[in-house]
Design an enzyme around this catalytic site. Structure first.
Site, PDB file in Angstrom:
ATOM      1  N   TYR A  42       0.843  -1.210   0.000  1.00 15.54           N
ATOM      2  CA  TYR A  42       0.000   0.000   0.000  1.00 15.54           C
ATOM      3  C   TYR A  42       0.875   1.256   0.000  1.00 15.54           C
ATOM      4  O   TYR A  42       0.389   2.360  -0.211  1.00 15.54           O
ATOM      5  CB  TYR A  42      -0.936   0.043   1.217  1.00 15.54           C
ATOM      6  CG  TYR A  42      -1.878  -1.121   1.365  1.00 15.54           C
ATOM      7  CD1 TYR A  42      -2.133  -1.999   0.315  1.00 15.54           C
ATOM      8  CD2 TYR A  42      -2.538  -1.358   2.574  1.00 15.54           C
ATOM      9  CE1 TYR A  42      -2.993  -3.072   0.469  1.00 15.54           C
ATOM     10  CE2 TYR A  42      -3.410  -2.427   2.734  1.00 15.54           C
ATOM     11  CZ  TYR A  42      -3.627  -3.281   1.683  1.00 15.54           C
ATOM     12  OH  TYR A  42      -4.482  -4.345   1.852  1.00 15.54           O
TER      13      TYR A  42
ATOM     14  N   LYS B  55       1.487  -6.694   5.728  1.00 13.12           N
ATOM     15  CA  LYS B  55       1.516  -7.878   4.856  1.00 13.12           C
ATOM     16  C   LYS B  55       2.794  -7.943   4.027  1.00 13.12           C
ATOM     17  O   LYS B  55       3.323  -6.917   3.601  1.00 13.12           O
ATOM     18  CB  LYS B  55       0.298  -7.863   3.910  1.00 13.12           C
ATOM     19  CG  LYS B  55      -1.023  -7.644   4.638  1.00 13.12           C
ATOM     20  CD  LYS B  55      -2.234  -7.791   3.735  1.00 13.12           C
ATOM     21  CE  LYS B  55      -3.502  -7.321   4.446  1.00 13.12           C
ATOM     22  NZ  LYS B  55      -3.726  -5.866   4.364  1.00 13.12           N
TER      23      LYS B  55
END
Ligand code: A2P
Length: 290
Positions: free
Chosen positions: A35, A60
């Site tokens: 992100y 993640k």
């Protein structure tokens, strides 16, 4: 039960979103290396002055670092400015090759010259998982889990030599158009916490404007998004709506009891609007979803 999603939140907006969320009472922030906003998320967490152990933070592992989760985790922690994350997820069961990435930036989606994603066929997600298991000993992750795992990929994990840890969570797309009931039931049976991403249907949702959902919302003096979120909450898993708007972040956090008849109406959405997966990256022939 309700955490803040940060996918598609640009750096500065992500800082504000996390700040608004923590002010509104959220204590669960969901992020990811890809992100590309971990620094802003971490800054907002630190600036909030809320004790670290009161907030559940997830990040993640991106596929370009599938062969080296330890290094990837260290880099995420450095960007976040945190000593540990509560949950570290394998973002997808797919490894990606860096061969054609000229600037060496691992937080990218490597593509071949023909535009296809550059998947690494020689690296299996089971190997990534085994390396992730070692991270538990470092104290830099409280738990490890997976994301975008189907039943067959979970089964493959469970059948593999050297796999000793059951994923703590499986984060998957879930909303009324994609209820994923079989996968949810499977995870519950295996003791895997289910987390719903894109619970509103991401940025091109047709559910938010559906007259039937709007009608249910009116009954509760609520917004359609709150209805979709509480449909997920009523099914007993964790829901991760993303927003960068303070007003929406506040309203998305409200939990209320939906009547059985309204849950039934929401369960009927696939028959009316059609089933739809909104997040469908092209992983070529790699088997992600059944
Ligand atoms: P924004 O960030 O501008 O609020 P999902 O969580 O399913 O991925 O959906 C995220 C999308 O839904 C984003 O485009 C987000 O836009 C929008 N969104 C988030 N909360 C609401 C809400 N309460 N009402 C309408 N749209 C919302």
């Amino acid at each position: 039960m309700i955490g803040l999603g940060t996918w598609k939140s640009p750096e500065e907006e992500a800082y504000n979103a996390v700040t608004y969320a923590l002010d509104a009472g959220y204590r669960h922030i969901d992020g990811a290396a890809i992100y590309r906003n971990e620094a802003a998320v971490g800054r907002a967490l630190r600036d909030s002055r809320i004790a670290r152990e009161e907030v559940f933070v997830t990040t993640k592992l991106w596929g370009t670092q599938a062969r080296n989760p330890q290094e990837a985790l260290e880099q995420s922690l450095a960007r976040l400015g945190l000593d540990y994350v509560d949950l570290y997820l394998m973002h997808w069961p797919v490894a990606l090759k860096m061969d054609l990435v000229t600037d060496g930036n691992v937080l990218t989606i490597p593509t071949k010259l023909n535009g296809e994603r550059d998947i690494d066929p020689d690296w299996d997600f089971v190997e990534t998982w085994k390396l992730m298991q070692d991270l538990l000993k470092t104290g830099k992750v409280k738990a490890i889990g997976v994301s975008n795992f189907s039943i067959s990929n979970l089964e493959k994990l469970f059948c593999s030599d050297g796999v000793t840890v059951v994923p703590a969570a499986n984060q998957i797309e879930i909303h009324p158009q994609l209820p994923q009931t079989e996968l949810v039931d499977y995870c519950v049976k295996k003791g895997i916490v289910v987390q719903a991403y894109s619970p509103l249907g991401s940025s091109s949702s047709i559910m938010l404007d559906d007259p039937e959902v709007e009608k249910i919302a009116q009954k509760y003096d609520a917004e359609p998004a709150q209805i979709l979120i509480n449909w997920g909450v009523s099914r007993g898993y964790c829901v991760l709506p993303k927003s960068v708007s303070q007003k929406r972040i506040v309203s998305n956090f409200k939990i209320f009891q939906l009547a059985e008849e309204d849950i039934e109406k929401l369960n009927g959405i696939p028959a009316r609007l059609g089933s739809r997966r909104y997040v469908v990256p092209d992983w070529g022939s790699f088997p992600t979803f059944e």
